[in-house]
Design an enzyme around this catalytic site. Structure first.
Site, PDB file in Angstrom:
ATOM      1  N   LYS A  35       0.595  -1.598   0.327  1.00  0.00           N
ATOM      2  CA  LYS A  35      -0.199   0.094  -0.066  1.00  0.00           C
ATOM      3  C   LYS A  35       0.955   1.024   0.281  1.00  0.00           C
ATOM      4  O   LYS A  35       2.286   0.949   0.237  1.00  0.00           O
ATOM      5  CB  LYS A  35      -1.402  -0.070   1.136  1.00  0.00           C
ATOM      6  CG  LYS A  35      -0.126   0.180   2.582  1.00  0.00           C
ATOM      7  CD  LYS A  35      -1.115  -0.011   3.612  1.00  0.00           C
ATOM      8  CE  LYS A  35      -0.132  -0.477   5.366  1.00  0.00           C
ATOM      9  NZ  LYS A  35      -1.211  -0.654   6.549  1.00  0.00           N
ATOM     10  N   ARG A 130     -10.697   0.244  14.846  1.00  0.00           N
ATOM     11  CA  ARG A 130     -10.166   1.333  13.604  1.00  0.00           C
ATOM     12  C   ARG A 130     -11.920   0.185  12.492  1.00  0.00           C
ATOM     13  O   ARG A 130     -13.139   0.707  11.690  1.00  0.00           O
ATOM     14  CB  ARG A 130      -9.315   0.719  13.179  1.00  0.00           C
ATOM     15  CG  ARG A 130      -8.590   2.168  12.720  1.00  0.00           C
ATOM     16  CD  ARG A 130      -6.756   2.097  12.305  1.00  0.00           C
ATOM     17  NE  ARG A 130      -6.659   1.083  11.645  1.00  0.00           N
ATOM     18  CZ  ARG A 130      -5.857   0.769  11.089  1.00  0.00           C
ATOM     19  NH1 ARG A 130      -4.263   1.449  11.339  1.00  0.00           N
ATOM     20  NH2 ARG A 130      -4.911  -0.331  10.761  1.00  0.00           N
ATOM     21  N   TYR A 292      16.440  29.487  10.132  1.00  0.00           N
ATOM     22  CA  TYR A 292      14.931  29.965  10.720  1.00  0.00           C
ATOM     23  C   TYR A 292      14.516  29.928  11.904  1.00  0.00           C
ATOM     24  O   TYR A 292      15.055  28.887  12.438  1.00  0.00           O
ATOM     25  CB  TYR A 292      14.459  29.316   9.762  1.00  0.00           C
ATOM     26  CG  TYR A 292      13.506  29.617   8.234  1.00  0.00           C
ATOM     27  CD1 TYR A 292      13.776  30.956   8.052  1.00  0.00           C
ATOM     28  CD2 TYR A 292      14.105  29.627   7.590  1.00  0.00           C
ATOM     29  CE1 TYR A 292      14.050  31.503   6.765  1.00  0.00           C
ATOM     30  CE2 TYR A 292      13.753  29.275   6.165  1.00  0.00           C
ATOM     31  CZ  TYR A 292      13.688  30.396   5.771  1.00  0.00           C
ATOM     32  OH  TYR A 292      13.576  30.962   3.806  1.00  0.00           O
ATOM     33  N   MET A 344      13.021  24.470   3.404  1.00  0.00           N
ATOM     34  CA  MET A 344      11.788  23.791   2.949  1.00  0.00           C
ATOM     35  C   MET A 344      13.582  23.201   1.757  1.00  0.00           C
ATOM     36  O   MET A 344      13.328  21.746   1.692  1.00  0.00           O
ATOM     37  CB  MET A 344      11.156  25.041   1.752  1.00  0.00           C
ATOM     38  CG  MET A 344      10.471  23.969   0.799  1.00  0.00           C
ATOM     39  SD  MET A 344      10.152  24.960  -0.522  1.00  0.00           S
ATOM     40  CE  MET A 344       8.812  25.464   0.645  1.00  0.00           C
TER      41      MET A 344
HETATM   42  C1  LIG Z   1      -0.636  -1.875   6.466  1.00  0.00           C
HETATM   43  C2  LIG Z   1      -0.838  -3.267   7.372  1.00  0.00           C
HETATM   44  C3  LIG Z   1       0.192  -4.492   7.437  1.00  0.00           C
HETATM   45  C4  LIG Z   1       1.872  -4.288   7.104  1.00  0.00           C
HETATM   46  O1  LIG Z   1       1.874  -3.955   8.731  1.00  0.00           O
HETATM   47  P1  LIG Z   1       3.468  -3.283   9.120  1.00  0.00           P
HETATM   48  O2  LIG Z   1       3.021  -3.727  10.062  1.00  0.00           O
HETATM   49  O3  LIG Z   1       3.737  -2.723   7.476  1.00  0.00           O
HETATM   50  O4  LIG Z   1       3.892  -5.125   8.742  1.00  0.00           O
HETATM   51  C5  LIG Z   1      -1.153  -5.534   7.674  1.00  0.00           C
HETATM   52  N1  LIG Z   1      -1.813  -5.291   7.493  1.00  0.00           N
HETATM   53  C6  LIG Z   1      -3.032  -4.599   7.370  1.00  0.00           C
HETATM   54  C7  LIG Z   1      -4.630  -4.566   7.711  1.00  0.00           C
HETATM   55  C8  LIG Z   1      -2.290  -3.233   7.265  1.00  0.00           C
HETATM   56  O5  LIG Z   1      -3.517  -2.314   6.867  1.00  0.00           O
END
Ligand SMILES: *Cc1c(COP(=O)(O)O)cnc(C)c1O
Length: 416
Positions: A35, A130, A292, A344
């Site tokens: 992802k 969640r 800055y 930046m």
């Molecule tokens: C992102 C995600 C993972 C992977 O988690 P990591 O901590 O990066 O290994 C596994 N399961 C779900 C549902 C996720 O959203």
């Protein structure tokens, strides 16, 4: 000449880390989580190294299309399932597996016209609050799905809120016997209760659960070899290494429980390097300030370097600006720290440690923000993240589109 900043992707490290994930769950199949454009590494760049996975997991239909365009014919799981009914059309067209985590998704599926029944992953909310069905609602959802002609196979999954938690996070974790392991005790108990007797393949572990609570024999072997000590009970092995594990961060070389355990402790290698060069040097008099807001004040005469890297490149602006600690950074492979506020396009680094080491650095010196440095040096992304009050996940994903990315050869050599 282009601005000297550059990101490197290390396919050999990805392969190595994938093998580490497999070693922790040798009997399970592995979903490589890609992802967020493979945690900022780029799906197309990581694909050749990660295609040895059994399946890929992501959230975004456009990313699933990209995987198919690369020639991946294996499974792809949509971790958040459909966002609206027509996503199911794409799921059918692309042959995607998808998560069902709320009732409306079942309604959409019931109304979906398809000749090809789909494989779905029914998600339990095991305490993260969640996504997912409450434990008492899971069986009802399962029965509804089981009755749908659109459903070919129902698998069960959940996601841990605390797989990376400290041992102290739960009181007396081993009081009840072999189960449950630390940090995930309550979630495991809910899972076992809610899913008891339901058929279907199971998926629980993310990187943290896999590494910390995965196969015990391997943990013991690792401990014997001087690696991390085991901390899971027997029953946890089979629970967490069941059917499908979902590895994300560890594939990219981040440690899910840094600073308790480093990536090196887990034998993981950085898949991403961010590097640049010094484009200026300044000699400060005592009392002079840097950057800055004039946050950092030199206590004594010192030399600093200005690196071509700033928050517009994805470097965290929250690197400590005022303290002597700064965030860690390598210059010509030697460890030093940032000073003053990150701006930046630039940040300042303390060059005194280099002078003290008899290796003074000037304009053009190589600056490693994280990852692999020159001469076998290495700066774990987890350490930079920790100094900046964040996690490696965020830094990897935040790599800015303006940073040119180069994918190294499989042997790790820089193609130049
Ligand atoms: C992102 C995600 C993972 C992977 O988690 P990591 O901590 O990066 O290994 C596994 N399961 C779900 C549902 C996720 O959203």
């Amino acid at each position: 000449m282009p601005r000297p900043i550059q990101a490197l992707i290390h396919p050999a490290a990805l392969r190595h880390n994938l093998a580490r994930a497999r070693a922790h769950a040798p009997d399970a199949r592995l979903l490589a989580v890609v992802k967020a454009d493979a945690y900022g590494h780029g799906i197309e760049r990581v694909y050749p190294a990660l295609r040895g996975a059994d399946a890929f997991a992501l959230l975004d239909l456009a990313e699933a299309e990209r995987l198919r365009a690369l020639g991946w014919r294996g499974p792809i799981l949509l971790l958040e399932g459909a966002f609206e009914p027509r996503d199911l059309e794409a799921a059918s067209r692309l042959g995607l597996w998808h998560v069902i985590h709320h009732e409306a998704q079942i309604d959409w599926l019931a109304a979906h016209k398809t000749d090809v029944p789909q494989r779905i992953f029914l998600k339990l909310n095991s305490g993260m609050n969640r996504l997912g069905f409450a434990p008492q609602a899971l069986r009802g959802a399962w029965a509804r799905l089981d009755a749908l002609p659109q459903v070919e196979e129902i698998s069960l999954m959940s996601h841990f809120a605390d797989a990376d938690a400290d041992a102290e996070a739960e009181a007396d974790p081993h009081a009840a016997g072999a189960l449950p392991p630390r940090g995930i005790a309550a979630a495991c108990a809910r899972w076992l209760d809610a899913t008891a007797g339901l058929p279907g393949e199971r998926s629980l572990a993310n990187s943290a659960a896999l590494l910390r609570h995965g196969r015990r024999p391997l943990h013991q072997a690792a401990a014997a070899a001087g690696g991390p000590r085991p901390e899971a009970g027997d029953a946890a092995d089979t629970l967490l290494a069941a059917d499908w594990v979902r590895a994300g961060l560890m594939l990219y070389g981040g440690s899910p429980d840094h600073p308790r355990r480093s990536a090196a402790d887990w034998d993981l290698r950085p898949a991403q390097t961010l590097r640049s060069r010094l484009i200026a040097v300044q000699d400060l008099q005592p009392g002079e300030t840097v950057g800055y807001g004039s946050c950092y004040r030199a206590a004594r005469a010192m030399r600093i370097g200005i690196a071509a890297c700033g928050y517009a490149d994805g470097y965290p602006r929250h690197a400590p600006a005022e303290t002597e600690a700064g965030a860690p950074v390598l210059v010509d492979g030697l460890r030093t720290r940032t000073v003053g506020r990150v701006s930046m396009d630039m940040l300042a680094v303390d060059l005194e440690p280099l002078r003290a080491a008899g290796r003074p650095a000037g304009v053009g010196a190589e600056v490693t923000l994280w990852g692999e440095g020159p001469g076998g040096s290495r700066l774990p992304i987890d350490e930079v993240a920790e100094a900046c009050g964040t996690v490696a996940y965020e830094l990897m994903c935040a790599l800015s589109p303006r940073v040119p990315v180069r994918c190294l050869d499989e042997d790790g050599a820089d193609p130049g």
